[in-house]
Design an enzyme around this catalytic site. Sequence first.
Site, PDB file in Angstrom:
ATOM      1  CG  HIS A  13      23.637  -1.177 -19.294  1.00  0.00           C
ATOM      2  ND1 HIS A  13      22.919  -0.129 -19.825  1.00  0.00           N
ATOM      3  CD2 HIS A  13      23.021  -1.472 -18.125  1.00  0.00           C
ATOM      4  CE1 HIS A  13      21.926   0.184 -19.027  1.00  0.00           C
ATOM      5  NE2 HIS A  13      21.951  -0.632 -17.970  1.00  0.00           N
ATOM      6  CG  HIS A  15      22.074  -2.324 -13.113  1.00  0.00           C
ATOM      7  ND1 HIS A  15      21.711  -1.029 -12.798  1.00  0.00           N
ATOM      8  CD2 HIS A  15      21.659  -2.518 -14.397  1.00  0.00           C
ATOM      9  CE1 HIS A  15      21.099  -0.463 -13.833  1.00  0.00           C
ATOM     10  NE2 HIS A  15      21.057  -1.354 -14.829  1.00  0.00           N
ATOM     11  CE  LYS A 106      21.234   4.404 -18.391  1.00  0.00           C
ATOM     12  NZ  LYS A 106      21.069   3.184 -17.628  1.00  0.00           N
ATOM     13  CG  HIS A 145      16.266   3.718 -19.370  1.00  0.00           C
ATOM     14  ND1 HIS A 145      16.395   2.541 -18.663  1.00  0.00           N
ATOM     15  CD2 HIS A 145      15.002   3.711 -19.869  1.00  0.00           C
ATOM     16  CE1 HIS A 145      15.258   1.858 -18.728  1.00  0.00           C
ATOM     17  NE2 HIS A 145      14.395   2.558 -19.449  1.00  0.00           N
ATOM     18  CG  HIS A 179      18.712  -0.965 -21.839  1.00  0.00           C
ATOM     19  ND1 HIS A 179      17.801  -0.036 -22.265  1.00  0.00           N
ATOM     20  CD2 HIS A 179      19.039  -0.626 -20.569  1.00  0.00           C
ATOM     21  CE1 HIS A 179      17.605   0.825 -21.289  1.00  0.00           C
ATOM     22  NE2 HIS A 179      18.336   0.499 -20.252  1.00  0.00           N
ATOM     23  CG  ASP A 251      19.920  -3.415 -18.154  1.00  0.00           C
ATOM     24  OD1 ASP A 251      20.393  -2.930 -17.110  1.00  0.00           O
ATOM     25  OD2 ASP A 251      18.761  -3.180 -18.555  1.00  0.00           O
TER      26      ASP A 251
HETATM   27  O1  DOR Z   1      15.134  -3.888 -15.929  1.00  0.00           O
HETATM   28  C1  DOR Z   1      15.835  -2.976 -15.538  1.00  0.00           C
HETATM   29  N1  DOR Z   1      16.448  -3.028 -14.344  1.00  0.00           N
HETATM   30  N2  DOR Z   1      15.979  -1.889 -16.311  1.00  0.00           N
HETATM   31  C2  DOR Z   1      16.615  -0.798 -15.871  1.00  0.00           C
HETATM   32  O2  DOR Z   1      16.696   0.156 -16.591  1.00  0.00           O
HETATM   33  C3  DOR Z   1      17.156  -0.741 -14.488  1.00  0.00           C
HETATM   34  C4  DOR Z   1      17.434  -2.074 -13.980  1.00  0.00           C
HETATM   35  C5  DOR Z   1      17.680  -2.084 -12.486  1.00  0.00           C
HETATM   36  O3  DOR Z   1      18.436  -1.247 -12.009  1.00  0.00           O
HETATM   37  O4  DOR Z   1      17.136  -2.959 -11.807  1.00  0.00           O
HETATM   38 ZN    ZN Z   2      20.377  -0.899 -16.670  1.00  0.00          ZN
END
Ligand code: DOR
Ligand code: ZN
Length: 346
Positions: A13, A15, A106, A145, A179, A251
């Site tokens: 997971h 980003h 997702k 999520h 998460h 995450d």
């Molecule tokens: O804290 C988070 N940041 N939770 C999420 O689900 C998305 C993520 C983000 O993309 O910044």
């Molecule tokens: Zn995330």
Amino acid sequence: MKECTLLMPLDMHLHLRDGVMLETVAPLTSYTFSGALIMPNLVPPLTCKADVIAYKKRIMSALGQVEDVEAELMMDDYFEPYMTLFYQNYDAKFLEDIQDEITAIKLYPAGITTNSDGGVSSFDIEQMRPTLEAMSRLNIPLCVHGESEGFVMDREAEFMSIYELLASNFPDLKIIMEHITTKAAVDMLDKHKNLYATITLHHLLITLDDVAGGMMQPHLFCKPIAKRPEDREALLHVALNAHPKVMFGSDSAPHPQDKKESCGCAAGVFSAPIALQVLCELFDKHDKLDNLQTFISDNAQNIYGICPEFKEVGLIEEDFEVPLKYGNVVPMYAGKTIKWSIESVV
Ligand code: DOR
Ligand code: ZN
């Protein structure tokens, strides 16, 4: 001095964002991980095949990787971006056409977190049925999520009824509770055979107290918010014992420093550059270092049925001072010293 070797670490997971941010953060993960499940919440989100392919290309080029099977085989340091699609109600034909480009889909409840406005606004199972049945048939996992619109500390626990609904209506669909932060979610794992979970580094370490118990800590603020000590204990129990249905998903969610240290702090903890080192420290502290390989890679390989490229990461119990910034992003534990370092990557 203690040492630990990890084979093919996977972050299920992650980003990576886009543009300059992508170029800053992607190499920090590809250095020590064989692959990662890449989140689709760009602006706009990834909702079609062309966008998924184009984003994968941008990730590859940020890493200096070319998308060419021959070239891939010759690279000794290949990183696999396992791509995801942003959930909407797609028809079977669309999913058949895109299945080879994605590892999972997702699902975000609309508006629940960063860039999730185009998500699902009502969990009407009959409306979702054609999509979820096609995903089951094509063996495309659904990553979720899981938060309701309720009181922030109760959102994940309230979402358990939706997981029940999804898991029982679609028994052949692999559902990953992303998460997880609560004992309620841990307890769900053993209730349905098709429910799995990712656990982040930060939710194994912090509680709400660390975020807001003293001075507000914007770099620890994320969604879902860190919960109570008993929730963290439940997460630790399944992670440290390498429960076969849980896997690591950082995450890691970078935001520019000014978006975190501001009125209206963006949610997300940027943990990618310290993930393996701190996991070693944590598992070692609990005398469970032998279980880290299962948590960091083997379970994900089994759950997703993936075979990552070979990578061997050597870690050593030696101080590592976490940089204050990577580009304009402040990492978790910036300026602190952690007890384990990366020693080698083969
Ligand atoms: O804290 C988070 N940041 N939770 C999420 O689900 C998305 C993520 C983000 O993309 O910044
Ligand atoms: Zn995330």
